[in-house]
Scaffold this active site. Structure first.
Site, PDB file in Angstrom:
ATOM      1  CB  ALA A   1      -1.215  -0.501   1.195  1.00  0.00           C
TER       2      ALA A   1
ATOM      3  N   GLY B   1       0.259  -4.937   1.129  1.00  0.00           N
ATOM      4  CA  GLY B   1      -0.390  -5.063   0.194  1.00  0.00           C
ATOM      5  C   GLY B   1       0.170  -6.061  -1.542  1.00  0.00           C
TER       6      GLY B   1
ATOM      7  CD  GLU C   1      -2.500  -8.239   2.896  1.00  0.00           C
ATOM      8  OE1 GLU C   1      -2.372  -7.062   2.269  1.00  0.00           O
ATOM      9  OE2 GLU C   1      -2.892  -8.173   4.095  1.00  0.00           O
TER      10      GLU C   1
ATOM     11  CD  GLU D   1       1.566  -5.701   5.597  1.00  0.00           C
ATOM     12  OE1 GLU D   1       2.845  -6.503   5.978  1.00  0.00           O
ATOM     13  OE2 GLU D   1       0.974  -5.744   4.898  1.00  0.00           O
TER      14      GLU D   1
END
Ligand code: CAA
Length: 261
Positions: free
Chosen positions: A69, A112, A115, A135
């Site tokens: 992200a 992300g 993911e 993270e």
């Protein structure tokens, strides 16, 4: 075919029946900003509804599939902002795509990015791929499925260690653990993913869609429910023209000509 209205992804058609979506924010290693996710969702939806497309490949660059992200976007966000706006909930739109998605992962697939790869149906990795859920080092936890999908795929102890330390892992480990199904030299990776996508796209569309649906449902329900669902989908495919064509072609010793009906 290039669809230029996307500014953060490049969409092309490298083989009949295949849409290739390349994440394209090279300066930030394809950090998954909100505009990029909106472009990616729109590109996938477009491929999903295009009858000429049978499978989708998502890739990044040789340096990065996606570095996570966008930290610059998130840095100053408050709890109220992320909660009220259901921040990153729209990442889950990938889940609603009916056609198979292959992720071709070269370089970094972190946070992300990892993911996003885990949301795909098949993952191929380049030899230098680096996966991880870092993270924790930012004072947060994975928010787009890392704690759930990674754990289901590679087991609790490994997932816990990775998520709690933020340590990364490579293509070899990903292959050993069954997270990816094949590893290729970086420059061959996308071609190999497109080849597999082509093969999938040449099969009976409704059967492909049903197979994807059955496998994914099976990961969420008990065995008996999964088996029942599988059998019902299996039954339903006898209503398709492609089932008649597939079986007739076999008996007549010729290649099937599927129509997607
Ligand atoms: N968000 C925003 N920008 C990012 C980014 C990210 N996730 N990852 C890299 N960038 C930017 C860097 O800030 C840098 O930009 P500037 O030139 O403006 O400084 C540029 O991309 C190049 O990055 P580096 O200089 O750091 O490149 P490197 O080769 O030295 O390191 C890396 C590569 C190891 C991938 C490193 O960039 C890195 O650790 N990135 C962050 C990885 C991360 O923590 N991801 C998790 C994000 S949180 C998340 O994803 C939440 C969720 O679960 C949904």
């Amino acid at each position: 075919r290039h669809v230029s209205r996307y500014s953060t992804v490049v969409v092309s058609n490298p083989a009949p029946g295949v849409t290739l979506v390349s994440l394209n924010r090279p300066k930030s290693l394809n950090a998954l900003s909100t505009p990029l996710i909106l472009d990616l969702n729109a590109a996938m939806k477009e491929a999903d509804t295009d009858p000429s497309v049978g499978a989708i490949v998502i890739t990044g660059s040789e340096k990065a599939f996606a570095a996570g992200a966008d930290i610059k976007e998130m840095q100053h966000k408050s709890f109220a902002e992320v909660y009220e706006n259901s921040f990153i909930e729209n990442w889950s739109e990938a889940k609603t795509v009916k056609k198979p998605i292959l992720a071709a992962v070269n370089g970094y697939a972190l946070g992300g990015g990892c993911e996003l790869a885990l949301m795909a149906d098949i993952i191929y990795a380049g030899e230098k791929a680096v996966f991880g859920q870092p993270e924790i080092k930012l004072g947060i936890i994975p928010g787009a499925g890392g704690t759930q999908r990674l754990t289901r795929l590679i087991g609790k102890s490994r997932a816990m260690e990775l998520i709690l330390t933020g340590k990364t892992f490579g293509a070899k480990e990903a292959l050993d653990w069954g997270l990816v199904s094949a590893v290729f030299p970086p420059e061959k990776l996308v071609d190999e993913a497109v080849k597999t996508a082509s093969l999938i796209a040449s099969n009976a569309r409704l059967a492909v869609q049903a197979a994807k649906e059955a496998v994914n449902l099976g990961l969420q329900v008990g065995l008996d429910q999964g088996l029942l669902y599988e059998r019902r989908l299996f039954h339903s495919l006898f209503a398709t023209e492609d089932q008649k064509e597939g079986m007739t072609a076999f008996i007549e010793k010729r290649a099937a000509k599927f129509k997607g009906k």
